[in-house]
Design an enzyme around this catalytic site. Structure first.
Site, mmCIF file in Angstrom:
data_model
loop_
_atom_site.group_PDB
_atom_site.id
_atom_site.type_symbol
_atom_site.label_atom_id
_atom_site.label_comp_id
_atom_site.label_asym_id
_atom_site.label_seq_id
_atom_site.Cartn_x
_atom_site.Cartn_y
_atom_site.Cartn_z
ATOM 1 N N CYS A 228 0.865 -1.270 0.113
ATOM 2 C CA CYS A 228 -0.262 -0.072 -0.116
ATOM 3 C C CYS A 228 1.132 0.843 0.000
ATOM 4 O O CYS A 228 2.510 0.917 -0.006
ATOM 5 C CB CYS A 228 -0.775 -0.130 1.344
ATOM 6 S SG CYS A 228 -2.561 -1.383 1.322
ATOM 7 N N ARG B 219 1.763 1.717 -5.868
ATOM 8 C CA ARG B 219 1.782 0.361 -4.757
ATOM 9 C C ARG B 219 0.499 -0.128 -4.607
ATOM 10 O O ARG B 219 0.248 -0.735 -3.986
ATOM 11 C CB ARG B 219 2.145 1.279 -3.955
ATOM 12 C CG ARG B 219 3.342 1.620 -3.982
ATOM 13 C CD ARG B 219 3.696 2.724 -2.786
ATOM 14 N NE ARG B 219 4.181 1.906 -1.885
ATOM 15 C CZ ARG B 219 5.535 1.430 -1.228
ATOM 16 N NH1 ARG B 219 6.106 1.196 -1.715
ATOM 17 N NH2 ARG B 219 5.075 0.497 -0.283
ATOM 18 N N TRP C 251 -3.835 -1.547 -0.899
ATOM 19 C CA TRP C 251 -3.429 -2.970 -2.487
ATOM 20 C C TRP C 251 -3.922 -4.240 -1.087
ATOM 21 O O TRP C 251 -3.640 -4.414 -0.197
ATOM 22 C CB TRP C 251 -2.252 -3.203 -2.217
ATOM 23 C CG TRP C 251 -2.088 -4.996 -3.367
ATOM 24 C CD1 TRP C 251 -2.318 -5.670 -3.323
ATOM 25 C CD2 TRP C 251 -2.892 -4.359 -4.842
ATOM 26 N NE1 TRP C 251 -2.154 -6.728 -4.184
ATOM 27 C CE2 TRP C 251 -2.337 -5.918 -5.317
ATOM 28 C CE3 TRP C 251 -3.016 -3.391 -5.483
ATOM 29 C CZ2 TRP C 251 -2.953 -5.746 -6.041
ATOM 30 C CZ3 TRP C 251 -3.621 -4.238 -7.022
ATOM 31 C CH2 TRP C 251 -3.417 -5.781 -7.556
ATOM 32 N N ASN D 51 0.661 0.656 5.806
ATOM 33 C CA ASN D 51 1.598 -0.872 5.292
ATOM 34 C C ASN D 51 2.378 -1.487 5.534
ATOM 35 O O ASN D 51 3.782 -1.588 6.394
ATOM 36 C CB ASN D 51 2.541 0.296 3.810
ATOM 37 C CG ASN D 51 2.517 -0.810 3.276
ATOM 38 O OD1 ASN D 51 2.011 -1.286 2.372
ATOM 39 N ND2 ASN D 51 3.900 -0.317 3.019
ATOM 40 N N GLY D 52 1.588 -2.559 5.437
ATOM 41 C CA GLY D 52 2.408 -4.107 6.038
ATOM 42 C C GLY D 52 1.055 -4.347 6.432
ATOM 43 O O GLY D 52 0.030 -5.004 5.780
ATOM 44 N N GLU E 217 5.557 -20.384 -22.127
ATOM 45 C CA GLU E 217 5.980 -18.868 -21.406
ATOM 46 C C GLU E 217 6.873 -18.028 -22.090
ATOM 47 O O GLU E 217 6.897 -16.710 -21.551
ATOM 48 C CB GLU E 217 5.793 -19.310 -19.601
ATOM 49 C CG GLU E 217 6.162 -17.879 -18.427
ATOM 50 C CD GLU E 217 5.086 -16.564 -19.199
ATOM 51 O OE1 GLU E 217 3.873 -17.117 -19.999
ATOM 52 O OE2 GLU E 217 5.315 -15.528 -18.914
ATOM 53 N N LYS F 92 6.589 -14.618 -23.610
ATOM 54 C CA LYS F 92 6.942 -13.124 -23.008
ATOM 55 C C LYS F 92 7.619 -12.867 -23.869
ATOM 56 O O LYS F 92 7.818 -11.228 -24.064
ATOM 57 C CB LYS F 92 8.190 -13.697 -21.803
ATOM 58 C CG LYS F 92 7.276 -14.207 -20.963
ATOM 59 C CD LYS F 92 7.038 -12.551 -19.815
ATOM 60 C CE LYS F 92 5.436 -12.422 -19.340
ATOM 61 N NZ LYS F 92 4.833 -12.878 -19.920
ATOM 62 N N GLU G 85 5.068 -10.906 -27.067
ATOM 63 C CA GLU G 85 4.004 -10.085 -25.855
ATOM 64 C C GLU G 85 4.938 -8.959 -25.609
ATOM 65 O O GLU G 85 4.103 -7.730 -26.316
ATOM 66 C CB GLU G 85 3.159 -10.499 -25.414
ATOM 67 C CG GLU G 85 3.583 -10.467 -23.607
ATOM 68 C CD GLU G 85 3.266 -10.646 -22.653
ATOM 69 O OE1 GLU G 85 1.927 -10.310 -23.130
ATOM 70 O OE2 GLU G 85 3.326 -11.981 -22.062
ATOM 71 N N HIS H 156 7.938 -33.272 -35.627
ATOM 72 C CA HIS H 156 7.002 -33.839 -36.388
ATOM 73 C C HIS H 156 6.141 -32.620 -37.419
ATOM 74 O O HIS H 156 5.037 -32.120 -37.520
ATOM 75 C CB HIS H 156 5.717 -34.028 -35.044
ATOM 76 C CG HIS H 156 6.366 -35.812 -34.618
ATOM 77 N ND1 HIS H 156 6.394 -36.804 -34.947
ATOM 78 C CD2 HIS H 156 6.680 -36.154 -33.731
ATOM 79 C CE1 HIS H 156 6.547 -37.102 -33.747
ATOM 80 N NE2 HIS H 156 6.660 -36.683 -32.805
ATOM 81 N N LYS I 169 -4.170 -4.842 -19.022
ATOM 82 C CA LYS I 169 -3.083 -6.070 -18.338
ATOM 83 C C LYS I 169 -4.299 -6.916 -17.803
ATOM 84 O O LYS I 169 -4.206 -8.327 -17.370
ATOM 85 C CB LYS I 169 -3.208 -5.376 -17.361
ATOM 86 C CG LYS I 169 -2.550 -5.890 -15.985
ATOM 87 C CD LYS I 169 -1.076 -6.303 -16.208
ATOM 88 C CE LYS I 169 -0.904 -7.032 -15.173
ATOM 89 N NZ LYS I 169 0.540 -7.839 -15.211
HETATM 90 C C1 AGP Z 1 0.637 -12.232 -19.637
HETATM 91 O O1 AGP Z 1 1.816 -12.236 -19.992
HETATM 92 C C2 AGP Z 1 -0.920 -11.706 -20.142
HETATM 93 N N1 AGP Z 1 -0.439 -10.336 -20.094
HETATM 94 C C3 AGP Z 1 -1.782 -12.186 -20.208
HETATM 95 O O2 AGP Z 1 -1.707 -13.731 -21.480
HETATM 96 C C4 AGP Z 1 -2.408 -12.787 -19.000
HETATM 97 O O3 AGP Z 1 -1.357 -13.991 -18.433
HETATM 98 C C5 AGP Z 1 -3.816 -13.444 -19.499
HETATM 99 O O4 AGP Z 1 -4.654 -12.784 -20.353
HETATM 100 C C6 AGP Z 1 -4.424 -14.252 -18.556
HETATM 101 O O5 AGP Z 1 -4.313 -13.423 -17.082
HETATM 102 P P1 AGP Z 1 -4.696 -13.137 -15.823
HETATM 103 O O6 AGP Z 1 -3.608 -13.847 -15.110
HETATM 104 O O7 AGP Z 1 -5.518 -11.933 -15.546
HETATM 105 O O8 AGP Z 1 -6.371 -14.380 -15.608
#
Ligand code: AGP
Length: 595
Positions: free
Chosen positions: A2, A27, A72, A98-99, A468, A472, A475, A491, A590
């Protein structure tokens, strides 16, 4: 995590507090509030963001001393009553914190027995009541006595009605004091106060400070101590990133702390923390895990982990596909992983599961999120707000939550189990060693940045890590990358290999080791350069791969954690080399709240 702020000086405190809080929303931002003292103490707070709070406030708020908080949530979901500041029974003492107060339940019971009345679900609310209990005319002394009963972490600011001074204290949570001209500020972090001053004092654990318009006195155990004054040259934005170039890099580097915060008091398999009862009497004949994107990769790792430990079939499925499946889930309990807790595909899957009478455990990073409110039980990761669109620390926190959930049900002997718990506790240090090798990783990234197509390959529990690593890279660097089961390249995808198409191979010291060496040789035979991730001491991989990123030794079950961190850094520095807008990539959000 927070953010707290405080002001005392020649200006009206209200606008200053709101401006400072706005700089700390990185935060936490699920709720906020301020308290201002102008004779009486007036508190304004709600489960809204700072800008919205500002719009609800009276046009002028009298008072030149005040405190503020942006939250948070960790204890108690976002709500007006759980928002800070919190007050004592008389309403004369307000506190922002905060804590985490680890013994707050015991204190709450003790104080309730002494006639104190609590209104929130938070751990913080015990602090103003303790101060009220000990107050006998000296606020700083009362704060010191109150904190003597508190266990856990805190950075607090205390304001008392009619007073034009603040009392602050810190233990294991950051707290700074900004020195102004006939005014002084306190905050969790420097971005809050840079509009007003660049002169700051960093308080140390155990410090108690008394802040007035004309000065600051810091003491430890009743003895005055001197804290050095620093001049901050950062911009507000730099300061919010803690000096890192991007939020993503800052969040990657927060991961050792996130692991410690998330596995918390996990001391031994023989006495797992109470929260591990989350899976309760989960019937282990079949487990279903659902998620999207990076969280789906965590789900896949959870599949391999639980199949290894439980010796039963575990299904990990894409939430976005599951909702359209004609068949019922046919399980009595499922796990849904969603860091935001708001992903539309994940929420749709949860509703489908619940419609079938299935018990749903949600693993999420956001207290009070829609997913957590739909869930029958929730395991909160403690990654703090993740600003960068690319999921990094929230992913590692999800893995920690899966280890939490799985270990107590593992069908392995207690010695191996205790060994795994010991390894779990050593992970923060090993992740730090991966972070310390970022200069080497960035060199490989510079080479990768010139490529247009990259393959990531792995086997077993590291196959999801290959997925993953590819996600990364694509994206944030916009390079086309594919994660593949190493055994599957031959294959079909072999047709794409060649000098221009590097392959990143994840090699773990488990039953896939020899097969991975074979895969690397097959790839080399098709002239693709190979960058391998391998454990220190492995003399063989370096003979078959072109380059090797060496990682600390770790039990194969935990190897996804170290491999993922290395691939996060690889993706980050590749995107940086290509000049991409790393924190906010094109076309992405996000939280994907639409199907
Ligand atoms: C991952 O880097 C992306 N931001 C995206 O794949 C994300 O993981 C996905 O949209 C799922 O989000 P969530 O964990 O909030 O459900």
């Amino acid at each position: 995590m927070c953010g707290i702020v405080g002001y005392v000086g020649r200006r009206q405190a209200g606008p200053v507090l709101l401006n400072c809080l706005g700089k700390l929303e990185y935060r936490g931002y699920d709720s906020c509030g301020i308290a201002v003292s102008s004779g009486d103490l007036v508190v304004y707070k709600d489960a809204i963001r700072v800008k919205a709070l500002a719009e609800t406030l009276p046009r002028s708020i009298e008072g030149k001393a005040g405190i503020g908080h942006t939250r948070w949530a960790t204890h108690g979901e976002p709500s007006q009553v759980n928002a800070h500041p919190h007050c004592d029974c008389t309403g004369r003492i307000a506190v922002v914190h905060n804590g985490v107060i680890s013994n707050f339940q015991k204190l709450r019971e003790q104080l309730s027995g002494e006639g104190h009345h609590f209104v929130s679900e938070t751990d913080t609310e015990v602090i103003p009541h303790l101060i009220e209990k000990y107050y006998a005319g000296d606020l700083a002394k009362a704060v010191e006595l109150a904190l003597g009963e508190v266990e856990g972490s805190y950075a607090i600011a205390v304001l008392m009605s009619g007073e034009s001074r603040l009392v602050v204290a810190r233990k294991d949570s950051p707290l700074i004091i900004g020195i102004g001209d006939r005014e002084n500020f306190i905050a969790s972090d420097v971005p809050a106060i840079l509009d007003y001053t660049s002169q700051v004092l960093y308080l140390e654990d155990g410090d108690i400070g008394v802040v007035t318009p004309g000065g600051v006195e810091v003491s430890q155990h009743g003895k005055v101590v001197r804290r050095e004054r620093h001049t901050i040259s950062w911009t507000v934005e730099d300061a919010q990133k803690g000096g890192y170039e991007h939020f993503m890099l800052k969040e990657i580097h927060e991961q050792p702390k996130v692991i410690r915060d998330t596995i918390g008091g996990y001391v031994s398999a023989a006495e797992p923390p109470a929260h591990l009862a989350t899976m309760g009497d989960i019937s282990l004949e079949e487990i279903l895990i659902l998620a999207c994107g990076t969280s789906y990769h965590a789900a896949l790792i959870g599949k391999y982990l639980m199949e290894e430990l439980f010796k039963v079939a575990v299904r990990a499925e894409l939430a976005s596909e599951f909702s359209y499946s004609g068949r019922a889930s046919s399980v009595s309990r499922a796990i849904v992983i969603t860091q935001s807790g708001e992903t539309a595909d994940a929420l749709k899957a949860i509703r489908k599961l619940k419609g079938e009478g299935c018990q749903v455990i949600v693993i999420t990073n956001v207290v009070g999120s829609t997913a957590s409110r739909l869930a029958d039980q929730t395991v909160y990761t403690r990654a703090g707000p993740e600003i960068s669109v690319a999921a990094t620390k929230s992913f590692i926190a999800q893995l920690m939550a899966l280890y939490w959930l799985a270990l107590p049900y593992a069908k392995i002997d207690i010695r191996r189990l205790d060994g795994l718990v010991m390894e779990l506790r050593q992970l923060p240090g090993k992740v730090q060693r991966v972070l310390d090798s970022e200069a080497t990783i960035s060199e490989y990234a510079r080479q990768l940045a010139r490529c247009e197509d990259v393959f990531f390959i792995g086997r077993g529990i590291n196959f999801p890590v290959a997925l993953e690593g590819a996600l990364k890279l694509k994206e944030i660097s916009y390079i086309h990358a594919e994660g593949y089961a190493a055994g599957e390249l031959k294959h079909g995808p072999f047709a794409l290999l060649g000098r221009e198409t590097p392959v990143v191979a994840i090699v773990a010291q488990d039953n896939t080791y020899e097969a991975m060496l074979t895969s690397i040789k097959e790839v080399k035979a098709r002239h693709s350069p190979v960058l391998a991730l391998a454990e220190e001491g492995d003399e063989v991989v370096g003979e078959v791969a072109d380059s090797v990123i060496t990682l600390p030794r770790v039990d194969a079950l935990f190897s996804p954690v170290l491999n993922a961190v290395a691939l996060q850094l690889l993706a980050y520095y590749t995107a940086r080399e290509r000049g991409c807008p790393i924190d906010f990539p094109r076309n992405l959000a996000k939280s994907v709240t639409v199907e």
